[in-house]
Design a protein around this motif. Structure first.
Motif: not given
Length: 398
Positions: A167-172, A188-201
């Motif tokens: 469900a999290f991965v499918l959410y755009p 510039d928050w240092p805990h922002l993620m990219d790639g697949l992990a960005a779905h849980w930012n």
């Protein structure tokens, strides 16, 4: 420790469960010690920095000891369920009556959570990320799983984790024009993620989007836009998986294995679950984030819960180290009362101590330690209240 053990009788109460629950509640109550404040007042001291870190929640990915309080409390709700069901069945209560009690308990927990989160607010604060509300939302489903065999519980955990992940991965993901500042996150928050992990930012994920709709169905002074800590209502779904792991552990404790077999099972399950959760995070498949209760967090924190329970059961009920944990048992046997006291009485007791004992008393070790000594005095008074209730067999139950 290797002697065979029959299934636990319905009336058996394991001191290890009470002690573990007491440790969890003590860690929550011990926030009054303000270790982080001492660390800030005594910069460069590694001991206070360590204690301050583990008495604070991590910003996003990762884990501190303080982050394990809520999953442990939820896990122990599950651990207790098989014992509770066995006791109630022994007294001839029907499943219908049991289920109605589960619904009542769930409603009370949700109401209590909302009540406590509304303290100091101008009106009712309809929010559902509190520990009690999270447990309450999932408790009826947990009860039904408590009636099922172990294989069905394992299957339910797997379904809950996989479904949540999908469900999290499918959410755009938010577009390039999305303004993070509008949801309380600095670009510039240092805990922002990219790639697949960005779905849980933080505050750009499925759970945040759900709350933007759901929480605004309730009367509010202002429209809900985001939770400052990133917490969300939908956390109750994977939290149900955490509680179900507790039911599985509770059934193991009630089962026919020897004491050594039970301890070995719990420790092995803990190591495997913790490594699985950590591995999912390291591989970039799913980050370990407590604030939105990611599937990897369920496994990682659940692993720690298995380990804590296994160690507690082996030492306390296996080796008989019960006298040493009595202060924790006093808290654990009245966990709801301890939870409410920490919310309702802490400030009152603190003000009373300052008024009657004097602020100077708590500066005996110097200004940096004033809040520490004051908090220790508050903590002692809270424990004495719980001890008074324990001596008089006054236990607050829902």
């Amino acid at each position: 420790m290797s002697s065979p053990a029959p299934p636990q009788p319905a009336s058996t109460r394991l001191a290890s469960i009470d002690a573990y629950r007491g440790l969890v509640m003590f860690l929550m109550m011990a926030e009054v010690l303000h270790f982080a404040g001492v660390a800030a007042a005594v910069p460069g001291n590694p001991l206070w920095e360590f204690l301050g870190y583990h008495q604070s929640h991590v910003a996003w990915v990762g884990c501190s000891l303080h982050d394990l309080i809520q999953p442990s409390f939820s896990f122990l709700v599950g651990v207790s369920l098989p014992f509770s069901l066995a006791s109630r069945n022994a007294h001839g209560q029907s499943r219908r009556r049991l289920f109605l009690h589960a619904l009542w308990r769930a409603a009370v927990l949700v109401a209590l959570g909302i009540f406590l989160r509304s303290i100091g607010k101008p009106g009712t604060n309809y929010t559902f990320e509190d520990t009690l509300t999270q447990i309450g939302l999932g408790y009826p489903f947990l009860f039904l799983l408590g009636l099922r065999p172990q294989r069905d519980r394992w299957f339910a955990v797997a379904v809950l984790l996989v479904a949540t992940w999908v469900a999290f991965v499918l959410y755009p993901l938010p577009g390039s024009s999305f303004n993070l500042a509008d949801v309380g996150v600095s670009p510039d928050w240092p805990h922002l993620m990219d790639g697949l992990a960005a779905h849980w930012n933080k505050n750009t994920n499925l759970a945040w989007a759900f709350d933007r709709w759901f929480l605004n169905l309730f009367p509010r002074d202002e429209p809900f836009l985001f939770n400052g800590g990133g917490y969300a209502t939908l956390n109750f779904v994977p939290t149900l998986a955490t509680m179900t792991l507790g039911v599985i552990a509770g059934e193991v404790l009630r089962g026919p294995r020897s004491t050594r077999g039970k301890v070995g099972w719990l420790l092995a399950a803990g190591l495997l679950a913790m490594l699985a959760g950590w591995g999912l995070g390291e591989l970039g498949i799913c980050p370990v984030v407590k604030r939105i209760w990611t599937p990897s967090w369920v496994l990682f924190s659940g692993g720690w819960c298995f380990l804590f329970l296994g160690a507690a059961y082996g030492l306390i009920d296996g080796l008989g180290w019960k006298r040493w944990v009595f202060p924790l048992v006093v808290i654990g046997m009245n966990s709801i009362a301890a939870y409410l006291m920490s919310w309702l009485f802490e400030g009152f007791i603190g003000n009373a101590l300052t008024r009657h004992v004097g602020a100077e008393t708590f500066r005996a070790l110097g200004d940096p330690y004033e809040r520490l000594l004051h908090g220790a005095a508050v903590l002692l008074v809270l424990w004495l209240l719980l001890f008074w209730m324990y001596r008089r067999k006054l236990f607050l139950k829902i």
